[in-house]
Design a protein around this motif. Structure first.
Motif, PDB file in Angstrom:
ATOM      1  N   LEU A 102      31.864  52.451 -26.686  1.00 47.38           N
ATOM      2  CA  LEU A 102      31.204  53.315 -25.694  1.00 47.38           C
ATOM      3  C   LEU A 102      30.764  54.635 -26.333  1.00 47.38           C
ATOM      4  CD1 LEU A 102      30.313  53.881 -22.799  1.00 47.38           C
ATOM      5  CD2 LEU A 102      32.623  54.758 -22.356  1.00 47.38           C
ATOM      6  N   ALA A 103      31.647  55.260 -27.089  1.00 48.57           N
ATOM      7  CA  ALA A 103      31.291  56.542 -27.720  1.00 48.57           C
ATOM      8  C   ALA A 103      30.129  56.369 -28.684  1.00 48.57           C
ATOM      9  CB  ALA A 103      32.499  57.118 -28.453  1.00 48.57           C
ATOM     10  N   SER A 104      30.131  55.297 -29.469  1.00 45.46           N
ATOM     11  CA  SER A 104      29.040  55.043 -30.409  1.00 45.46           C
ATOM     12  C   SER A 104      27.727  54.805 -29.670  1.00 45.46           C
ATOM     13  CB  SER A 104      29.355  53.813 -31.279  1.00 45.46           C
ATOM     14  OG  SER A 104      30.537  54.006 -31.995  1.00 45.46           O
ATOM     15  N   THR A 105      27.810  54.054 -28.582  1.00 50.87           N
ATOM     16  CA  THR A 105      26.597  53.761 -27.811  1.00 50.87           C
ATOM     17  C   THR A 105      26.025  55.031 -27.182  1.00 50.87           C
ATOM     18  OG1 THR A 105      27.442  51.554 -27.322  1.00 50.87           O
ATOM     19  CG2 THR A 105      25.651  52.366 -25.946  1.00 50.87           C
ATOM     20  N   ILE A 106      26.891  55.848 -26.592  1.00 52.52           N
ATOM     21  CA  ILE A 106      26.417  57.098 -25.987  1.00 52.52           C
ATOM     22  C   ILE A 106      25.769  57.986 -27.048  1.00 52.52           C
ATOM     23  CG2 ILE A 106      27.168  59.240 -24.874  1.00 52.52           C
ATOM     24  CD1 ILE A 106      29.358  57.541 -23.483  1.00 52.52           C
ATOM     25  N   ALA A 107      26.420  58.096 -28.197  1.00 51.34           N
ATOM     26  CA  ALA A 107      25.869  58.935 -29.273  1.00 51.34           C
ATOM     27  C   ALA A 107      24.527  58.390 -29.749  1.00 51.34           C
ATOM     28  CB  ALA A 107      26.858  59.004 -30.431  1.00 51.34           C
ATOM     29  N   PHE A 108      24.438  57.060 -29.892  1.00 51.32           N
ATOM     30  CA  PHE A 108      23.176  56.464 -30.363  1.00 51.32           C
ATOM     31  C   PHE A 108      22.058  56.669 -29.343  1.00 51.32           C
ATOM     32  CE2 PHE A 108      20.204  52.963 -31.093  1.00 51.32           C
ATOM     33  CZ  PHE A 108      19.981  53.092 -32.459  1.00 51.32           C
ATOM     34  N   VAL A 109      22.360  56.426 -28.078  1.00 51.57           N
ATOM     35  CA  VAL A 109      21.337  56.587 -27.026  1.00 51.57           C
ATOM     36  C   VAL A 109      20.896  58.052 -26.955  1.00 51.57           C
ATOM     37  CG1 VAL A 109      20.943  56.474 -24.534  1.00 51.57           C
ATOM     38  CG2 VAL A 109      22.020  54.551 -25.713  1.00 51.57           C
ATOM     39  N   ASN A 110      21.849  58.971 -27.025  1.00 53.54           N
ATOM     40  CA  ASN A 110      21.486  60.394 -26.982  1.00 53.54           C
ATOM     41  C   ASN A 110      20.663  60.812 -28.195  1.00 53.54           C
ATOM     42  OD1 ASN A 110      22.594  60.958 -24.502  1.00 53.54           O
ATOM     43  ND2 ASN A 110      24.552  61.611 -25.327  1.00 53.54           N
ATOM     44  N   SER A 111      20.940  60.204 -29.347  1.00 57.50           N
ATOM     45  CA  SER A 111      20.160  60.540 -30.540  1.00 57.50           C
ATOM     46  C   SER A 111      18.723  60.025 -30.447  1.00 57.50           C
ATOM     47  CB  SER A 111      20.829  59.985 -31.795  1.00 57.50           C
ATOM     48  OG  SER A 111      20.693  58.578 -31.850  1.00 57.50           O
ATOM     49  N   LYS A 112      18.491  59.074 -29.540  1.00 53.24           N
ATOM     50  CA  LYS A 112      17.149  58.509 -29.325  1.00 53.24           C
ATOM     51  C   LYS A 112      16.499  59.094 -28.078  1.00 53.24           C
ATOM     52  CE  LYS A 112      17.265  55.505 -32.698  1.00 53.24           C
ATOM     53  NZ  LYS A 112      16.327  55.494 -33.797  1.00 53.24           N
ATOM     54  N   GLN A 113      16.794  60.351 -27.794  1.00 51.91           N
ATOM     55  CA  GLN A 113      16.212  61.083 -26.662  1.00 51.91           C
ATOM     56  C   GLN A 113      16.580  60.480 -25.311  1.00 51.91           C
ATOM     57  OE1 GLN A 113      14.760  63.853 -27.710  1.00 51.91           O
ATOM     58  NE2 GLN A 113      15.107  63.098 -29.776  1.00 51.91           N
ATOM     59  N   GLY A 114      17.767  59.890 -25.217  1.00 49.33           N
ATOM     60  CA  GLY A 114      18.270  59.437 -23.926  1.00 49.33           C
ATOM     61  C   GLY A 114      17.957  58.003 -23.549  1.00 49.33           C
ATOM     62  N   ARG A 115      17.268  57.258 -24.379  1.00 46.50           N
ATOM     63  CA  ARG A 115      17.046  55.843 -24.098  1.00 46.50           C
ATOM     64  C   ARG A 115      16.784  55.109 -25.402  1.00 46.50           C
ATOM     65  NH1 ARG A 115      11.461  54.466 -21.541  1.00 46.50           N
ATOM     66  NH2 ARG A 115      10.186  54.877 -23.338  1.00 46.50           N
ATOM     67  N   ALA A 116      17.298  53.871 -25.430  1.00 49.81           N
ATOM     68  CA  ALA A 116      17.139  53.049 -26.628  1.00 49.81           C
ATOM     69  C   ALA A 116      17.082  51.589 -26.209  1.00 49.81           C
ATOM     70  CB  ALA A 116      18.298  53.275 -27.594  1.00 49.81           C
ATOM     71  N   ALA A 117      16.363  50.798 -26.964  1.00 47.72           N
ATOM     72  CA  ALA A 117      16.278  49.366 -26.679  1.00 47.72           C
ATOM     73  C   ALA A 117      17.646  48.734 -26.918  1.00 47.72           C
ATOM     74  CB  ALA A 117      15.234  48.710 -27.565  1.00 47.72           C
ATOM     75  N   ARG A 118      18.020  47.802 -26.046  1.00 52.34           N
ATOM     76  CA  ARG A 118      19.339  47.180 -26.157  1.00 52.34           C
ATOM     77  C   ARG A 118      19.514  46.478 -27.498  1.00 52.34           C
ATOM     78  NH1 ARG A 118      23.396  44.466 -22.235  1.00 52.34           N
ATOM     79  NH2 ARG A 118      24.554  43.200 -23.704  1.00 52.34           N
ATOM     80  N   ARG A 119      18.497  45.771 -27.965  1.00 50.48           N
ATOM     81  CA  ARG A 119      18.645  45.069 -29.251  1.00 50.48           C
ATOM     82  C   ARG A 119      18.828  46.053 -30.396  1.00 50.48           C
ATOM     83  NH1 ARG A 119      13.547  45.664 -31.155  1.00 50.48           N
ATOM     84  NH2 ARG A 119      11.909  45.463 -29.617  1.00 50.48           N
ATOM     85  N   GLU A 120      18.226  47.225 -30.285  1.00 55.60           N
ATOM     86  CA  GLU A 120      18.399  48.263 -31.299  1.00 55.60           C
ATOM     87  C   GLU A 120      19.848  48.795 -31.289  1.00 55.60           C
ATOM     88  OE1 GLU A 120      15.917  52.280 -32.626  1.00 55.60           O
ATOM     89  OE2 GLU A 120      15.698  51.493 -30.594  1.00 55.60           O
ATOM     90  N   VAL A 121      20.408  48.965 -30.090  1.00 52.38           N
ATOM     91  CA  VAL A 121      21.798  49.408 -29.953  1.00 52.38           C
ATOM     92  C   VAL A 121      22.733  48.330 -30.492  1.00 52.38           C
ATOM     93  CG1 VAL A 121      23.602  50.040 -28.303  1.00 52.38           C
ATOM     94  CG2 VAL A 121      21.285  50.908 -27.996  1.00 52.38           C
ATOM     95  N   GLU A 122      22.444  47.059 -30.151  1.00 51.66           N
ATOM     96  CA  GLU A 122      23.293  45.963 -30.638  1.00 51.66           C
ATOM     97  C   GLU A 122      23.265  45.885 -32.157  1.00 51.66           C
ATOM     98  OE1 GLU A 122      22.938  42.928 -26.810  1.00 51.66           O
ATOM     99  OE2 GLU A 122      21.697  42.582 -28.578  1.00 51.66           O
TER     100      GLU A 122
END
Length: 184
Positions: A102-122
């Motif tokens: 969860l922490a990694s996902t939140i950090a990654f999404v926030n680093s991408k201006q608040g939204r990121a493609a799910r496959r990119e997060v995976e």
């Protein structure tokens, strides 16, 4: 304040506390329209009094604004005033590797201006976690409201993250830790 008014206020504050601590399904808290139904039109005043009462217990009543911005769609929940210690967090039953996802996902999404493609997060998470854990955790966090996924499979930070996670502190801790890590 007359004694009958005080008694009515105390009864409504007690009712508000009971409504807030009851768990409904997976999501904590109560919507604004529910508070209005249980407590009446002046529910915000009652929530304010309850907030003062639970402060002595280390809790606060937190409001998460709804998507449409109306009072009815806002969600109210009780939360800690201060972050829990590691030992207190362990009693919640959440595994440390689930928290890491969860922490990694939140950090990654926030680093991408608040939204990121799910496959990119995976793809990002699979560098550190097994594939089954990544898919399972992301699905679970979407169901519980920590993440939101739109119809184009874009992930956003969810209402529950805004309510329960201090994102600014999380980002500061991750960046500080990255600077401390030895270079290989």
């Amino acid at each position: 304040m007359e004694s009958t008014d005080r008694a009515l206020l105390e009864r409504k504050v007690r009712k508000a506390f009971q409504v807030l601590i009851l768990q409904r399904g997976r999501n904590p808290g109560v919507k604004g329209w529910e508070m209005k139904r249980y407590l009446g039109r002046d529910y915000r005043k009652i929530v304010e009094v309850l907030g003062e009462d639970v402060a002595a217990l280390g809790l606060e009543v937190f409001e998460v604004k709804g998507v449409d911005g109306t009072e009815d769609s806002s969600r109210f929940l009780l939360r800690f005033r201060e972050p829990p210690t590691v030992s207190e967090a362990e009693t919640s039953g959440i595994r440390i590797d689930d928290l890491a996802v969860l922490a990694s996902t939140i950090a990654f999404v926030n680093s991408k201006q608040g939204r990121a493609a799910r496959r990119e997060v995976e793809h990002f998470l699979r560098e550190k976690f097994p594939k089954w854990r990544v898919e399972y955790s992301l699905d679970r966090y979407v169901k519980r409201g920590y993440l939101e996924q739109d119809d184009r499979a874009m992930l956003h930070v969810g209402w529950r993250t805004r309510a329960e996670v201090d994102e600014k502190t999380l980002m500061t801790m991750i960046l500080a830790r990255a600077q401390e890590a030895p270079k290989k």
